[in-house]
Scaffold this active site. Structure first.
Site, PDB file in Angstrom:
ATOM      1  N   GLY A  12       0.845  -1.196   0.000  1.00  0.00           N
ATOM      2  CA  GLY A  12       0.000   0.000   0.000  1.00  0.00           C
ATOM      3  C   GLY A  12       0.883   1.249   0.000  1.00  0.00           C
ATOM      4  N   LEU A  13       0.237   2.378  -0.128  1.00  0.00           N
ATOM      5  CA  LEU A  13       0.956   3.660  -0.220  1.00  0.00           C
ATOM      6  C   LEU A  13       1.731   3.983   1.058  1.00  0.00           C
ATOM      7  CD1 LEU A  13      -1.942   5.807  -1.754  1.00  0.00           C
ATOM      8  CD2 LEU A  13       0.097   4.959  -2.977  1.00  0.00           C
ATOM      9  N   ALA A  18      -0.049   4.491   4.553  1.00  0.00           N
ATOM     10  CA  ALA A  18      -1.318   3.743   4.550  1.00  0.00           C
ATOM     11  C   ALA A  18      -1.564   3.077   5.901  1.00  0.00           C
ATOM     12  CB  ALA A  18      -1.303   2.700   3.434  1.00  0.00           C
ATOM     13  N   SER A  65       5.919  -1.913  -2.202  1.00  0.00           N
ATOM     14  CA  SER A  65       5.914  -2.923  -3.288  1.00  0.00           C
ATOM     15  C   SER A  65       4.880  -2.588  -4.367  1.00  0.00           C
ATOM     16  CB  SER A  65       5.715  -4.327  -2.727  1.00  0.00           C
ATOM     17  OG  SER A  65       4.711  -4.425  -1.746  1.00  0.00           O
TER      18      SER A  65
END
Ligand SMILES: Nc1ncnc2c1ncn2[C@@H]1O[C@H](COP(=O)(O)OP(=O)(O)OP(=O)(O)O)[C@@H](O)[C@H]1O
Ligand SMILES: [Mg+2]
Length: 181
Positions: A16-17, A20, A90
């Site tokens: 995730g960002l 996040a 990722s």
């Protein structure tokens, strides 16, 4: 509580960002595992870059190598009954899918917090810099994030509390472990 009587190794992959909530949630799960006496290990993107991959950049090559090293290490550990929590942005779907195929018990957890919320949190002050063009290749701003299409667990931390995120993941794991028996 995690019900893992056969001490199954597995990899919990948080994607995730930035901001996040990957590290926050994984740390909470690690605390539970520690209190229960489970074998676990944390592989966090920031720590990996600080301790081992300081020479890697944030371009596509640098990110892919960083993520591959995490996937390779997580696989080795999980084969020995360790629950490995990987917290890495990722951003590349194809790469995550490839790692998923190579690992026996892989659980993809998509921490799907909206970009606007991550920008508001700006917990490391990096979004401000990225939006001012002071950081190149910043995920969500000047570098892509390819969301998972079918994650095993999806959580939006802007609408669910940290404890409920943890519960959702533990419930999923218990169901998965029960199916493995
Ligand atoms: N429900 C929630 N779940 C997780 N984090 C939350 C939640 N609500 C608020 N937060 C806050 O959001 C921030 C998330 O930061 P965290 O370091 O966990 O993100 P990250 O995904 O690991 O980012 P990075 O990829 O930059 O390391 C923390 O400050 C955390 O307290
Ligand atoms: Mg983190």
């Amino acid at each position: 509580m995690l019900n893992n009587p056969k001490n199954q190794g597995m990899v919990l992959w948080f994607t995730g960002l930035s901001g996040a909530g990957k590290t926050t949630i994984a740390n909470k799960i690690a605390k539970i595992l520690s209190e229960e006496g489970s074998k676990y290990e944390l592989i966090d993107g920031d720590v990996l870059r600080e301790q081992l991959n300081w020479d890697l950049g944030f371009d596509e090559d640098g990110r892919k190598k960083n993520v591959n090293i995490a996937g390779y290490t997580a696989n080795l550990l999980s084969k020995h009954g360790v629950i490995v929590l990987v917290t890495l942005i990722s951003p590349f779907k194809e790469q995550r899918d490839r790692i998923k195929m190579s690992i026996n018990n892989f659980v993809e957890i998509y921490v799907n917090t909206p970009l606007e919320v991550c920008i508001q949190r700006d917990h490391k002050g990096l979004y401000k810099k990225a939006l001012a063009n002071e950081i190149p290749n910043f995920t969500g701003i000047s570098h892509p994030y390819e969301a998972p299409l079918k994650p095993d667990v999806e959580i939006d931390t802007s609408i669910i509390s940290i404890d409920d995120c943890v519960k959702k993941i533990i419930n999923f794991l218990n169901e998965k472990i029960a199916r493995l028996d």
